[in-house]
Each structure stands twice: as C-alpha cells, then as structure tokens.
Design a protein around this motif. Structure first.
Motif, PDB file in Angstrom:
ATOM      1  N   PHE A 133       0.856  -1.175   0.000  1.00 17.19           N
ATOM      2  CA  PHE A 133       0.000   0.000   0.000  1.00 17.19           C
ATOM      3  C   PHE A 133       0.892   1.225   0.000  1.00 17.19           C
ATOM      4  O   PHE A 133       1.917   1.275   0.698  1.00 17.19           O
ATOM      5  CB  PHE A 133      -0.922   0.023   1.221  1.00 17.19           C
ATOM      6  CG  PHE A 133      -2.036  -0.987   1.167  1.00 17.19           C
ATOM      7  CD1 PHE A 133      -2.742  -1.210   0.001  1.00 17.19           C
ATOM      8  CD2 PHE A 133      -2.380  -1.722   2.295  1.00 17.19           C
ATOM      9  CE1 PHE A 133      -3.770  -2.136  -0.060  1.00 17.19           C
ATOM     10  CE2 PHE A 133      -3.407  -2.647   2.257  1.00 17.19           C
ATOM     11  CZ  PHE A 133      -4.107  -2.859   1.072  1.00 17.19           C
ATOM     12  N   SER A 245      -8.160  -5.808   2.898  1.00 17.70           N
ATOM     13  CA  SER A 245      -8.140  -4.452   3.456  1.00 17.70           C
ATOM     14  C   SER A 245      -8.912  -3.473   2.588  1.00 17.70           C
ATOM     15  O   SER A 245      -8.791  -3.488   1.363  1.00 17.70           O
ATOM     16  CB  SER A 245      -6.692  -3.967   3.592  1.00 17.70           C
ATOM     17  OG  SER A 245      -6.651  -2.607   3.984  1.00 17.70           O
ATOM     18  N   GLU A 246      -9.639  -2.586   3.250  1.00  9.75           N
ATOM     19  CA  GLU A 246     -10.363  -1.535   2.536  1.00  9.75           C
ATOM     20  C   GLU A 246      -9.426  -0.464   1.997  1.00  9.75           C
ATOM     21  O   GLU A 246      -9.867   0.426   1.256  1.00  9.75           O
ATOM     22  CB  GLU A 246     -11.410  -0.896   3.449  1.00  9.75           C
ATOM     23  CG  GLU A 246     -12.562  -1.825   3.782  1.00  9.75           C
ATOM     24  CD  GLU A 246     -13.661  -1.134   4.569  1.00  9.75           C
ATOM     25  OE1 GLU A 246     -14.038   0.000   4.198  1.00  9.75           O
ATOM     26  OE2 GLU A 246     -14.138  -1.722   5.553  1.00  9.75           O
ATOM     27  N   GLN A 247      -8.133  -0.511   2.361  1.00  6.06           N
ATOM     28  CA  GLN A 247      -7.173   0.399   1.737  1.00  6.06           C
ATOM     29  C   GLN A 247      -7.061   0.124   0.243  1.00  6.06           C
ATOM     30  O   GLN A 247      -6.657   0.994  -0.523  1.00  6.06           O
ATOM     31  CB  GLN A 247      -5.795   0.251   2.379  1.00  6.06           C
ATOM     32  CG  GLN A 247      -5.681   0.807   3.782  1.00  6.06           C
ATOM     33  CD  GLN A 247      -4.241   0.784   4.255  1.00  6.06           C
ATOM     34  OE1 GLN A 247      -3.389   1.480   3.721  1.00  6.06           O
ATOM     35  NE2 GLN A 247      -3.978  -0.033   5.264  1.00  6.06           N
ATOM     36  N   SER A 248      -7.399  -1.107  -0.170  1.00  3.31           N
ATOM     37  CA  SER A 248      -7.400  -1.464  -1.578  1.00  3.31           C
ATOM     38  C   SER A 248      -8.627  -0.868  -2.262  1.00  3.31           C
ATOM     39  O   SER A 248      -9.761  -1.091  -1.829  1.00  3.31           O
ATOM     40  CB  SER A 248      -7.418  -2.986  -1.738  1.00  3.31           C
ATOM     41  OG  SER A 248      -7.853  -3.351  -3.026  1.00  3.31           O
TER      42      SER A 248
END
Length: 320
Positions: A133, A245-248
């Motif tokens: 990320f 992950s919601e970072q994706s």
C-alpha cells in the motif's frame, strides 16, 4: 543509476519518497501543474496526507526531465500506459522502463511489459509489483516486492537501485507470471469485497480467495507463467493483502457493489477493466473463470452481488 517516476499519484509518490529517503535523487513528474506547484512550494504530497517530500525529490511538470534519467518508473494507470509511451517515445527511448500498474490493457489484452516492448522496442521492459500500500511505503514500513525483468543482469541492477533498507525487492525473469498475478488479484479483490459488503461472511470470503487464486493460476499458466511466481509475492502475497483491506480500491469497490452503493467512476480501479480483459482472454483459450466472469458482470451492472453468489453456488459440483 538516475531515477525518475512518471506519475505523482499515491503509489508513484510513495516510491519517490522511499527512494529519496534512502539517499537517491529522484525526479517526480506530474501532469497536474497545480500539484507540481504545491509539491515544490510546500514539500507536501497531494495524494499522501501527512507525508513530507524529502529534499532528494525534484517535482516537475516538464516531461523533458524524464529524458535525463536512466530508468523511469511508470506509475500511470494500466489503461493509460500506451498513450503515455506514445506521447513520450523520444524521451523514454533506450531506458529501463519499470511498469508499476497492475492491469491488462482492455483494448489489446496486453500486459504491461509486453505493451512496453511493443511501443518501445529499444527500451528494457520491467515490472514492479507485489503486496504493498502506498501509505505503508511512504511511512517507511517494511515492504517486499517483486522486480520482474526478462534481462536478468538489468533486473539485478534495478533491484539494487530501487531497494532501500525498508523496501526489499526480489527478482524474477518471469514477467508474465508477475504481471498477471498482480493484475488478476484485483479482480478477485472486487469479488471478495462484494462478498463481505453483501454480508455473506468470512467463510465465503475465504472460499472466494481460494477459488480466485485457482483462476489466477489457471489463466496465467496457460499464458506461460511459472507456478512458483504465482505462489510468491506478486501472486499469492498480493492477493492476500488486496483481498483483506479496505485500503485497496478494488476491495473498496467490491464492498460498495455488495452493499448496492454507487462507485465514483472518476476513481481508478484497475480490477474493473481487468475483469473484462481476463474473461476475453479465457474465452480465447477455452478456459473457465467463473469468479472473474461474475465480477465483470457486476462491474457492468448486469448482475447484483446476490445474483453473482447464486451463479457461483449453482455451478455443477466438481473435484477441487
């Protein structure tokens, strides 16, 4: 080795920050003049909140600056890579060009290194991919990536030029496996997000990741990828991170689809285009990709998340 990064989005900027923090001089090119002005004046990164640009980074909006570097990291979206190369062919001739996008070009069904080879026959194509990320890289958190280059000696030179104390690169000559693992896991991440967004739970999520990895392996192997590459950072490793992950952006888009929410079309989600490309490649090769197929239909708004799950569960029973 002098280095330039073409594209000042979150990932391109994060790579520039990591390299500059390790003592490299890096040219960071951005298309947006306002962003360049802000980076020059304030030493801040518009796409990375709270990150200060080290002094080793030289932000610029002048594409001619790319011509001064020996290697250029192409941190532009996968669907924009060809156009960028065509616009800057003279500036990029003869260089090591390292694609950082994870996607298959929809129009030609071409991966990033093959696309570079096609447009820039006198350049050396390479690919930087793996579980990462941008925020983690920019903060200096430990990260391991794959550097793929068919020319082993140049790959090793790039490995040493781009590795830092916190950013560890492993080399491979299997560009096909590295780029397909990185591209196709985005499709599976959309499926996993839709699964959780629709409330189907972690057991279904784990099943989608596993069957999705089987699809990645099936398609990539048919196109010449090595199984050990798909089991490494650029395949399995990236799949685990992106599907968890919601970072994706891919996972986040899937969550929105699962909840029946709208998704901003201005936000680039590589897996959305790659899903359609993967299905077309599979049809050409006579392969079945059931997860990728329902993702392509969800992205096109031809199918809801409940309909997609039902389509997968209603498939004939088979051996694993």
């Amino acid at each position: 080795m002098s280095i330039a990064v073409a594209g000042a989005g979150a990932f391109g900027t994060a790579l520039a920050v990591a390299l500059a923090r390790a003592g490299r001089e890096v040219t960071l090119w951005a298309r947006d003049a306002a962003a360049v002005e802000a980076m020059q004046a304030e030493r801040t990164a518009p796409r990375l909140a709270g990150v200060t640009l080290p002094e080793g980074i030289r932000p610029t909006g002048d594409a001619d600056a790319l011509a001064q570097a020996q290697s250029v990291l192409l941190a532009v979206p996968a669907q924009a890579t060809r156009g960028f190369l065509q616009q800057n062919r003279a500036r990029l001739a003869g260089k090591a060009l390292v694609a950082c996008a994870k996607g298959i070009e929809l129009a030609s069904l071409t991966g990033q290194t093959a696309l570079i080879a096609e447009e820039m026959p006198d350049a050396v194509p390479a690919l930087l991919t793996g579980p990462s990320f941008a925020a983690d890289i920019a903060r200096g958190l430990p990260t391991a990536l794959t550097l793929a280059c068919r020319e082993a000696e140049i790959g090793q030179a790039l490995q040493h030029a781009l590795s830092t104390p916190e950013l560890r690169l492993y080399t491979t000559t299997d560009c096909t496996g590295a780029e397909l693992g990185g591209a196709l896991k985005n499709v599976i991440a959309i499926a996993c997000g839709a699964c959780l967004g629709a409330g189907y739970g972690r057991s279904a999520h784990a099943a989608l990741m596993t069957r999705g990895f089987a699809e990645i392996t099936r398609l990539a192997s048919a196109l010449g990828a090595r199984p050990e590459t798909l089991a490494g950072l650029s395949g399995f490793g990236d799949l685990v991170l992106t599907c968890s992950s919601e970072q994706s952006r891919n996972m986040a888009m899937g969550l929105a689809l699962g909840r029946g929410e709208d998704w901003d079309p201005a936000i680039t989600v590589e897996g959305a285009a790659t899903a359609g490309a993967a299905v077309r490649l599979a049809e050409r090769l006579g392969l079945e990709l059931p997860v990728s197929t329902v993702v392509a239909r969800m992205v096109a708004r031809e199918m809801t998340a409940p309909e997609a799950l039902r389509a997968l569960l209603d498939r004939p029973l088979k051996e694993e």
